[in-house]
Design a protein around this motif. Structure first.
Motif, PDB file in Angstrom:
ATOM      1  N   ILE A 256      21.225   9.370 -27.727  1.00 60.86           N
ATOM      2  CA  ILE A 256      21.238   8.248 -26.796  1.00 60.86           C
ATOM      3  C   ILE A 256      19.919   8.217 -26.026  1.00 60.86           C
ATOM      4  O   ILE A 256      19.219   9.241 -25.903  1.00 60.86           O
ATOM      5  N   TRP A 257      19.580   7.038 -25.538  1.00 60.84           N
ATOM      6  CA  TRP A 257      18.319   6.862 -24.843  1.00 60.84           C
ATOM      7  C   TRP A 257      18.287   7.722 -23.572  1.00 60.84           C
ATOM      8  O   TRP A 257      19.309   8.048 -22.981  1.00 60.84           O
ATOM      9  N   ASN A 258      17.088   8.048 -23.164  1.00 66.85           N
ATOM     10  CA  ASN A 258      16.904   8.939 -22.023  1.00 66.85           C
ATOM     11  C   ASN A 258      16.811   8.143 -20.733  1.00 66.85           C
ATOM     12  O   ASN A 258      16.043   7.184 -20.628  1.00 66.85           O
ATOM     13  N   VAL A 259      17.593   8.557 -19.766  1.00 65.35           N
ATOM     14  CA  VAL A 259      17.601   7.887 -18.463  1.00 65.35           C
ATOM     15  C   VAL A 259      16.216   7.928 -17.810  1.00 65.35           C
ATOM     16  O   VAL A 259      15.825   7.005 -17.081  1.00 65.35           O
ATOM     17  N   SER A 260      15.466   8.971 -18.090  1.00 64.21           N
ATOM     18  CA  SER A 260      14.136   9.107 -17.479  1.00 64.21           C
ATOM     19  C   SER A 260      13.219   7.953 -17.854  1.00 64.21           C
ATOM     20  O   SER A 260      12.354   7.551 -17.056  1.00 64.21           O
ATOM     21  N   ASP A 261      13.390   7.413 -19.062  1.00 67.57           N
ATOM     22  CA  ASP A 261      12.560   6.272 -19.471  1.00 67.57           C
ATOM     23  C   ASP A 261      12.808   5.064 -18.564  1.00 67.57           C
ATOM     24  O   ASP A 261      11.864   4.396 -18.131  1.00 67.57           O
ATOM     25  N   LEU A 262      14.073   4.790 -18.300  1.00 64.09           N
ATOM     26  CA  LEU A 262      14.398   3.632 -17.465  1.00 64.09           C
ATOM     27  C   LEU A 262      13.980   3.861 -16.018  1.00 64.09           C
ATOM     28  O   LEU A 262      13.486   2.939 -15.346  1.00 64.09           O
ATOM     29  N   ILE A 263      14.138   5.079 -15.522  1.00 63.46           N
ATOM     30  CA  ILE A 263      13.744   5.368 -14.136  1.00 63.46           C
ATOM     31  C   ILE A 263      12.236   5.227 -13.958  1.00 63.46           C
ATOM     32  O   ILE A 263      11.758   4.685 -12.950  1.00 63.46           O
ATOM     33  N   SER A 264      11.483   5.678 -14.944  1.00 64.69           N
ATOM     34  CA  SER A 264      10.022   5.520 -14.878  1.00 64.69           C
ATOM     35  C   SER A 264       9.641   4.049 -14.865  1.00 64.69           C
ATOM     36  O   SER A 264       8.715   3.636 -14.142  1.00 64.69           O
ATOM     37  N   PHE A 265      10.352   3.245 -15.656  1.00 61.23           N
ATOM     38  CA  PHE A 265      10.075   1.806 -15.680  1.00 61.23           C
ATOM     39  C   PHE A 265      10.394   1.171 -14.334  1.00 61.23           C
ATOM     40  O   PHE A 265       9.614   0.358 -13.808  1.00 61.23           O
ATOM     41  N   LEU A 266      11.527   1.542 -13.739  1.00 57.63           N
ATOM     42  CA  LEU A 266      11.933   0.954 -12.456  1.00 57.63           C
ATOM     43  C   LEU A 266      11.002   1.380 -11.326  1.00 57.63           C
ATOM     44  O   LEU A 266      10.772   0.610 -10.377  1.00 57.63           O
ATOM     45  N   THR A 267      10.456   2.571 -11.410  1.00 54.00           N
ATOM     46  CA  THR A 267       9.564   3.064 -10.353  1.00 54.00           C
ATOM     47  C   THR A 267       8.324   2.193 -10.222  1.00 54.00           C
ATOM     48  O   THR A 267       7.839   1.914  -9.109  1.00 54.00           O
ATOM     49  N   ASN A 268       7.803   1.731 -11.350  1.00 53.81           N
ATOM     50  CA  ASN A 268       6.574   0.931 -11.338  1.00 53.81           C
ATOM     51  C   ASN A 268       6.837  -0.565 -11.498  1.00 53.81           C
ATOM     52  O   ASN A 268       5.897  -1.346 -11.633  1.00 53.81           O
ATOM     53  N   TYR A 269       8.090  -0.942 -11.474  1.00 55.42           N
ATOM     54  CA  TYR A 269       8.457  -2.348 -11.702  1.00 55.42           C
ATOM     55  C   TYR A 269       8.313  -3.140 -10.406  1.00 55.42           C
ATOM     56  O   TYR A 269       8.722  -2.681  -9.325  1.00 55.42           O
ATOM     57  N   SER A 270       7.733  -4.328 -10.513  1.00 51.23           N
ATOM     58  CA  SER A 270       7.560  -5.187  -9.337  1.00 51.23           C
ATOM     59  C   SER A 270       8.763  -6.123  -9.204  1.00 51.23           C
ATOM     60  O   SER A 270       9.007  -6.958 -10.068  1.00 51.23           O
ATOM     61  N   VAL A 271       9.497  -5.956  -8.119  1.00 52.13           N
ATOM     62  CA  VAL A 271      10.694  -6.758  -7.877  1.00 52.13           C
ATOM     63  C   VAL A 271      10.445  -7.687  -6.697  1.00 52.13           C
ATOM     64  O   VAL A 271       9.994  -7.247  -5.629  1.00 52.13           O
ATOM     65  N   ASP A 272      10.730  -8.966  -6.869  1.00 52.18           N
ATOM     66  CA  ASP A 272      10.614  -9.943  -5.795  1.00 52.18           C
ATOM     67  C   ASP A 272      11.857  -9.831  -4.907  1.00 52.18           C
ATOM     68  O   ASP A 272      12.954 -10.219  -5.303  1.00 52.18           O
ATOM     69  N   ALA A 410      24.664   7.616 -21.086  1.00 52.54           N
ATOM     70  CA  ALA A 410      23.311   8.164 -20.927  1.00 52.54           C
ATOM     71  C   ALA A 410      23.197   9.022 -19.677  1.00 52.54           C
ATOM     72  O   ALA A 410      22.577  10.102 -19.691  1.00 52.54           O
ATOM     73  N   VAL A 411      23.809   8.563 -18.574  1.00 52.82           N
ATOM     74  CA  VAL A 411      23.748   9.332 -17.322  1.00 52.82           C
ATOM     75  C   VAL A 411      24.504  10.644 -17.457  1.00 52.82           C
ATOM     76  O   VAL A 411      24.012  11.717 -17.064  1.00 52.82           O
ATOM     77  N   ALA A 412      25.712  10.590 -18.019  1.00 56.71           N
ATOM     78  CA  ALA A 412      26.521  11.806 -18.151  1.00 56.71           C
ATOM     79  C   ALA A 412      25.879  12.799 -19.116  1.00 56.71           C
ATOM     80  O   ALA A 412      25.882  14.017 -18.868  1.00 56.71           O
ATOM     81  N   SER A 413      25.339  12.298 -20.223  1.00 57.56           N
ATOM     82  CA  SER A 413      24.707  13.189 -21.207  1.00 57.56           C
ATOM     83  C   SER A 413      23.469  13.852 -20.625  1.00 57.56           C
ATOM     84  O   SER A 413      23.182  15.028 -20.907  1.00 57.56           O
ATOM     85  N   LYS A 414      22.720  13.104 -19.829  1.00 54.17           N
ATOM     86  CA  LYS A 414      21.525  13.689 -19.186  1.00 54.17           C
ATOM     87  C   LYS A 414      21.925  14.786 -18.193  1.00 54.17           C
ATOM     88  O   LYS A 414      21.288  15.858 -18.135  1.00 54.17           O
ATOM     89  N   ASN A 415      22.995  14.568 -17.438  1.00 58.35           N
ATOM     90  CA  ASN A 415      23.473  15.592 -16.505  1.00 58.35           C
ATOM     91  C   ASN A 415      23.967  16.832 -17.253  1.00 58.35           C
ATOM     92  O   ASN A 415      23.749  17.958 -16.805  1.00 58.35           O
TER      93      ASN A 415
END
Length: 464
Positions: A256-272, A410-415
């Motif tokens: 399954i996809w890694n949660v870290s990928d999405l968190i890295s994207f959200l950290t640098n994502y510009s939200v209005d 993904a969250v549970a598997s990462k934990n």
């Protein structure tokens, strides 16, 4: 029809241009009928003239004339010509009727009444009530619930979640269609018929084993409440499921996809922060990443003081009843979210407060206090499907090829990969069974260069 040279012609009054269209009031076995001779053409203006003027159908029977011994002007059968251009001729014809009702009229009236009654109250098609999937009592249980009143039915419905009924609807419709094509009573099948249906699901529709077991549960539960356990445990049903399982051995679960990928994207994502859609979408994904709970659980979060307690460093949600695990003796635990001032994009407190502020007027117009409200159209609580759509658009932007519901796994598997205690994983994700997590949700996680998480910003709290 009588020819125009009839001896009675002289006694008939002319009524305008006759257009050579003779009319006769003659005898019949039932009564005198108004007959209109038609030329060989598609339509007759005369018949329309009769109907509009008399407001009666062309097949109306005229009552039989009865000789009157007390008067010399008793009505007699006459032959003659009537103009097709005279709109007032109906009055002249009706003036010759006697006051005695025709014997055929009550029969015609009775037929007309019966026809109308059948249209309004007649028996509906077999699928109109028995197979209506929108009401549980209209499924196979209808025969068992005939004596129930409205209050009793309403109480019974509360045992079903709307999401469950929506899931069962597809399975029930397919079962009804199969039963109809095989001349089977959908509300009272035998074990052999259910086993045959399950085999067709595998052989024809190529459904998976897990989906077929769902269909088995739907049919055995909803078709006939009196024989539910007998259908589920029927020998043929058990053996056909065993055969399907043998044909489809369990495959190795893909990573399954890694949660870290999405968190890295959200950290640098510009939200209005002034954009309602972007703000709600960002808040929703943060809550899912922090808690690892179901998307449906987001629909149970409210903003009123009884369900939401806001402080400077934390926010506590007490979800309303309706989670998949909620029952008479168990309720979903509360959500405690912590402040993360160092990273605004990963600070759930900031985004929850922003979501509450932006949607305040829309909540008032919708007369509801749900945390998530629809963005377009009429304001109403956002459903699981709507929120999943928001997550799907975010996945597309982040380059993640997965379903919105996969966030939970993904969250549970990462934990689990990071050696988080199993009891903590179960409590955070609101699992009732460790076997469910191990069997369906624990998967290998794709490797990435960095490792980041936001689960430390969430903790489940018990109700007092």
């Amino acid at each position: 029809m009588a020819p125009s040279t009839s001896l009675c012609e002289s006694s008939i009054c002319k009524m305008g241009n006759t257009s050579n269209r003779p009319v006769r009031l003659g005898d019949s076995s039932r009564s005198l009928q108004l007959r209109v001779s038609r030329l060989e053409r598609q339509s007759s203006p005369l018949s329309r003239c009769f109907q509009y003027s008399m407001a009666l159908s062309t097949g109306l029977g005229i009552s039989t004339t009865v000789p009157n011994s007390q008067g010399a002007d008793a009505p007699k059968p006459i032959d003659g010509c009537v103009s097709d251009n005279c709109t007032a001729m109906g009055k002249g014809v009706l003036a010759c009727r006697s006051q005695k009702s025709s014997a055929s009229r009550p029969i015609d009236t009775e037929k007309s009444t019966q026809t109308s009654s059948q249209y309004v109250y007649g028996t509906s098609s077999p699928t109109s009530r028995e197979n209506n999937s929108r009401g549980m009592e209209m499924w196979g249980w209808s025969k068992n619930l005939k004596a129930w009143n409205h209050e009793q039915l309403s109480l019974l419905k509360t045992s079903w979640r709307k999401s469950t009924l929506n899931t069962y609807e597809t399975a029930w419709k397919r079962w009804v269609a199969w039963a109809s094509s095989h001349d089977v009573d959908s509300s009272n099948p035998t074990g052999s018929q259910l086993a045959q249906f399950l085999s067709d699901l595998y052989l024809i529709h190529k459904l998976s084993y897990n989906t077929i077991t769902l269909y088995k549960s739907v049919v055995s539960t909803l078709s006939n409440s009196e024989s539910s356990s007998q259908l589920s445990s029927h020998a043929l049903v058990k053996h056909i499921l065993k055969s399907i399982a043998i044909k489809n051995p369990k495959s190795i679960k893909s990573p399954i996809w890694n949660v870290s990928d999405l968190i890295s994207f959200l950290t640098n994502y510009s939200v209005d922060i002034n954009n309602v859609f972007q703000t709600m979408r960002h808040t929703a994904i943060l809550l899912l990443l922090c808690s690892g709970r179901r998307i449906h659980d987001l629909t149970l979060l409210r903003t009123d003081p009884d369900y939401c307690i806001i402080s400077n460093n934390s926010i506590i949600f007490w979800p309303q009843f309706g989670s998949k695990t909620d029952c008479s003796n168990y309720r979903q635990s509360g959500w405690k979210l912590l402040n993360n001032p160092n990273k605004v994009n990963l600070n759930p407190i900031f985004w929850i407060k922003r979501t509450i502020t932006l949607l305040n007027e829309r909540r008032i117009s919708a007369k509801c206090l749900n945390l998530f409200i629809t963005v377009r159209g009429e304001a109403k609580p956002a459903s699981r499907t709507v929120i999943a759509g928001w997550i799907k658009t975010l996945f597309k932007e982040a380059g993640i090829s997965a379903t919105p519901g996969s966030v939970r796994s993904a969250v549970a598997s990462k934990n689990w990969l990071e050696n988080c205690p199993l009891d903590e994983i179960l409590a955070r994700g609101n699992w009732r069974s460790a076997n469910t997590f191990k069997k369906y949700y624990r998967r290998e996680v794709m490797k990435v260069n960095n490792s980041s998480t936001v689960t430390q910003l969430f903790s489940p709290i018990n109700r007092n």
